[in-house]
Design an enzyme around this catalytic site. Structure first.
Site, PDB file in Angstrom:
ATOM      1  N   CYS A 333     -39.054   0.147   1.374  1.00  0.00           N
ATOM      2  CA  CYS A 333     -38.985  -1.314   1.407  1.00  0.00           C
ATOM      3  C   CYS A 333     -39.783  -1.897   2.568  1.00  0.00           C
ATOM      4  CB  CYS A 333     -37.533  -1.780   1.466  1.00  0.00           C
ATOM      5  SG  CYS A 333     -36.567  -0.951   2.755  1.00  0.00           S
ATOM      6  N   HIS A 789     -32.481  -1.785   5.303  1.00  0.00           N
ATOM      7  CA  HIS A 789     -33.301  -2.313   4.209  1.00  0.00           C
ATOM      8  C   HIS A 789     -34.108  -3.504   4.719  1.00  0.00           C
ATOM      9  CE1 HIS A 789     -34.587  -3.185   0.204  1.00  0.00           C
ATOM     10  NE2 HIS A 789     -33.854  -4.273   0.059  1.00  0.00           N
TER      11      HIS A 789
END
Length: 829
Positions: A333, A789
């Site tokens: 990510c 994330h």
């Protein structure tokens, strides 16, 4: 049309069977993001094993003359109804068990099932040959083609081979103490429930020492919860190394911690070790959360996950050009977020997307290994809109339901493999720092744009550092290049100090209902911390020929077209353990940095004399031993760094103390010669004496492409033992020294150049007004850069859009106060 058997016979010599070491690209087109699941499937060259989508296979045939391709198509199987189905048409989401995304046990792992169809296709007429057709052909044709087909299908694709290497944060090693652990025969038997810490009576987060059976509480967590450290103190007193977390014991295993190895470990003799204290592992049930579950819970309790991903609202999915999602390849990510933002910048669009067809036409024979081709492929995939389509709903075979947030999107496997190749971090599937990846990618762009437009110039700017000797009031000016403004976070300027103190007090008292309070830091305080003078207490002044106090002020010598600001949330504690500051900063939509414009030397201001400080070495030319601060070297060694790296850090920071040496060490850990012996200038093997003929032409060309002359590049490489990264750092920190060199743009001497004029040394930088507007920001969720994330928000047509891997939606509440990297573009006056 010729008989297909005759055609196959004529091309048989070009059909190969994959051998060990061959790269088989059977999951992704080399020039687009077509795959066997795409419309038209994938055509595998049966000679080079490169894959091509239906729109590029004819081009490959025309360029190479290759005619035989293996056509692979995959169609998704209809999912069977599951007994655990939630009733909504979607299977229930599994609770994450690992701090990762896109790997088993992590967040949102979807595994689709496919039916596969293969056949040989002969170009240019696209004649098809199935396995049944092969059975009727001559033995020599049937055997060769069948072996090639079987070999291709059996071979691991390049992308699968990379996935096999992916990192799993829960992979634990067998403890070195497990096999021969000595257990005391003290007659102690542990009951199956009702445990308490033997010191403080705590009833949760309890650990049983596997040597003596003592039940004690675990460590205190960063937020005040957890235990009181009694199990750790017991190890420090006794040296008994292994402990098992009570409540996590099941027939499948348990959490075992090794204090000596300072990590979660495996104990292959755990049933035997537990039985010693009367615990039957096969009858135990889990009542406590594992350490991984606790870490996930701590991350989620902070509240960033819901706020940053805008989880509380129903977001409208968006589709179209520039609104393409990117699949998470397993903790990728950080890469997805950075590349989404970069391809919003016009320089990157014009360099790699505007001339996409030309780049493809000029691609080398193996485009999977070509930087320019793979970056262009990624940019075109993001901006074209071809892959910005709703992902098929597993529970909707007729496609009648409303589009979900997930897209088909693109999976940047080749791109990630190429830009991460050879890098100790980006070549893995571990989570990484988005800021470090941004600089890594910009560095690759610099190296690959030796001629023509260089899009990284959009971010490049010059910084002026002014040092004023407080004793003589004389000044020294230096300039360096940078791409990111690192903004400090002054925690002592929080506007909600009372709330923070109250929450901390309640946590210390054991109040489990104490709310998590985030520090509110004014953006103006961060800017003030950036611009205020820094006190240098150990500065060697050439004016007074001694060490004294000085002030260092940093200003912008140029303003870039696009400005990147990093909030320095990730820092080190007093014990050098990485931690993240949980802060909210009121980052503005518009920014005026005009007041931070560098002014240069002022009228009447005297400059420090250009006199070198005393050398950090003895005058003995034979030995040239550096006089280094042994205590600083020892402190660095105790932190685990190699001795020679510690000596270099102290030498290159001029014996100015542990902080400067530590900063040098952290910024040079990736140097190829980090642990190599310290070689002093002037020695026969040292930097500065490297002969010109031994310098890397590639390194010279890279530095020349940044606007320096060949002589300047040669001097930089000689001064840094021909190490490119260090040479670039050196050249930008010695701009004043370069002004005296009689060289011109082409690397010739002034006498040889036309007109005999010297160009201004230094990199090509753009400049303009220091007024900006925010157009994107990248946010991080989690407690460190090594887990969690990333998502990004980008402003498109006055609408904020959230890019969360494959989900692309209209943003309702962009969390601008929780960002990590902020991207501004210049506002034209």
């Amino acid at each position: 049309m010729a008989d297909v058997g005759d055609v196959l016979m004529s091309v048989l010599s070009t059909i190969r069977v994959p051998k060990p070491g061959d790269r088989v690209h059977k999951d992704e087109c080399a020039l687009s993001f077509s795959s066997p699941e795409s419309e038209g499937g994938l055509y595998m060259c049966m000679n080079s094993f490169l894959g091509f989508g239906s729109q590029y296979v004819d081009r490959h045939h025309a360029r190479t003359g290759q005619r035989a391709y293996l056509h692979i198509t995959r169609t998704r199987k209809a999912k069977k109804e599951d007994d655990n189905n939630s009733g909504s048409g979607h299977p229930p989401k599994k609770k994450p068990t690992r701090l990762a995304i896109g790997i088993e046990g992590g967040f949102d792992v979807d595994q689709e099932q496919y039916e596969e169809d293969i056949k040989v296709v002969i170009l240019p007429d696209r004649q098809e040959v199935t396995s049944e057709d092969l059975a009727t052909m001559p033995d020599v044709v049937r055997e060769r083609v069948s072996l090639s087909m079987a070999g291709i299908m059996a071979a691991d694709s390049v992308s699968h081979a990379l996935q096999v290497q992916q990192w799993d944060g829960e992979v634990r090693q067998e403890s070195k103490h497990a096999a021969d652990l000595k257990q005391l025969d003290n007659g102690l038997k542990i009951p199956p429930s009702g445990w308490r810490c033997e010191v403080c009576d705590l009833q949760e987060n309890l650990w049983m020492n596997l040597t003596d059976g003592k039940v004690l509480c675990g460590r205190r967590y960063f937020d005040g919860s957890g235990g009181n450290n009694h199990a750790l103190l017991h190890y420090q007193e006794t040296g008994y190394p292994l402990a098992v977390k009570l409540g996590t014991i099941t027939p499948d295993g348990a959490d075992v911690y090794s204090y000596d190895e300072d990590d979660m470990v495996l104990d292959s003799k755990l049933p035997e070790h537990l039985s010693h204290f009367g615990i039957d592992m096969m009858t135990m049930e889990k009542t406590e959360r594992t350490m991984t579950e606790l870490e996930i819970a701590v991350n989620q309790r902070v509240g960033e996950w819901e706020v940053i991903q805008e989880s509380g609202t129903t977001l409208k999915p968006l589709f179209g050009p520039g609104l393409t999602g990117m699949r998470n390849l397993g903790n990728s990510c950080y890469l997805n977020s950075v590349m989404q933002v970069l391809f919003t910048v016009p320089d990157f669009q014009s360099k790699y997307v505007s001339y996409f067809d030309k780049i493809v036409d000029e691609a080398p024979s193996d485009p999977t290994q070509d930087f320019k081709t793979q970056v262009a492929k990624l940019g075109y995939g993001l901006l074209s809109g071809e892959y910005s389509k709703p992902a098929p709903d597993p529970g909707d075979e007729n496609g009648a339901s409303e589009p979900r947030g997930d897209q088909i999107g693109i999976a940047p496997r080749m791109f990630k493999a190429l830009v991460g190749r050879g890098h100790p971090e980006f070549s893995t599937n571990r989570q990484q720092d988005a800021q470090e990846f941004l600089l890594h990618f910009i560095n690759m762009v610099e190296r690959n744009c030796r001629s023509g437009a260089n899009p990284s110039e959009a971010f490049r700017f010059l910084v002026e550092e002014k040092i004023v000797c407080q004793q003589s009031q004389k000044a020294k000016y230096t300039q360096r290049v940078d791409y990111i403004v690192q903004l400090p976070v002054p925690m002592d300027h929080a506007t909600n100090t009372e709330e923070l103190q109250e929450a901390e007090r309640r946590r210390e008292e054991g109040d489990s209902s104490a709310p998590t309070v985030r520090a509110q830091i004014p953006f103006s305080a961060c800017m003030a911390a950036l611009s205020e003078p820094e006190i240098l207490t150990d500065f060697w002044s050439s004016a007074v020929q001694a060490k004294t106090t000085a002030t260092k002020t940093t200003r912008f010598a140029s303003f870039p077209d696009h400005l990147v600001i990093q909030i320095k949330k990730f820092t080190f504690g007093l014990d050098w353990v990485p931690k993240k500051l949980d802060v909210s900063i009121d980052v503005p939509d518009t920014l005026d940095l005009s007041a931070l414009r560098a002014t240069g030397q002022q009228p009447g201001e005297e400059l420090l004399p250009e006199v070198a400080p005393p050398p950090l070495m003895t005058p003995d030319v034979e030995v040239k031993a550096p006089v280094l601060d042994d205590s600083t070297v020892s402190q660095l060694c105790e932190m685990g760094f190699p001795l020679e790296a510690c000596r270099k850090a102290v030498y290159y920071t001029g014996n100015t103390g542990i902080d400067a040496a530590m900063n040098w060490t952290m910024s040079h850990m990736d140097d190829p010669d980090f642990s190599a012996p310290l070689v002093l200038p002037g020695s026969s093997t040292g930097p500065g004496t490297t002969p010109t003929e031994s310098l890397s032409e590639e390194h010279l060309a890279t530095i020349v492409s940044m606007g320096f002359s060949r002589d300047q590049a040669t001097k930089a490489l000689r001064a840094t033992s021909n190490v490119l990264d260090r040479a670039v750092d050196w050249i930008f920190s010695h701009l004043d020294d370069l002004e005296s060199m009689d060289v011109s743009e082409g690397g010739r001497s002034a006498a040889e150049s036309e007109g005999g004029r010297d160009p201004p040394p230094g990199p090509r930088v753009r400049d303009g007004p220091g007024k900006y507007e925010l157009f994107a920001f990248i946010s991080h969720m989690g407690t460190s850069t090594m887990c969690g994330h990333y998502v990004c928000h980008i402003k498109k047509d006055q609408q904020w859009v959230i890019f969360n891997d494959q989900k692309v939606c209209a943003s309702e509440k962009p969390p601008k106060d929780l960002g990590y990297l902020y991207f501004y573009r210049r506002v034209s006056e």
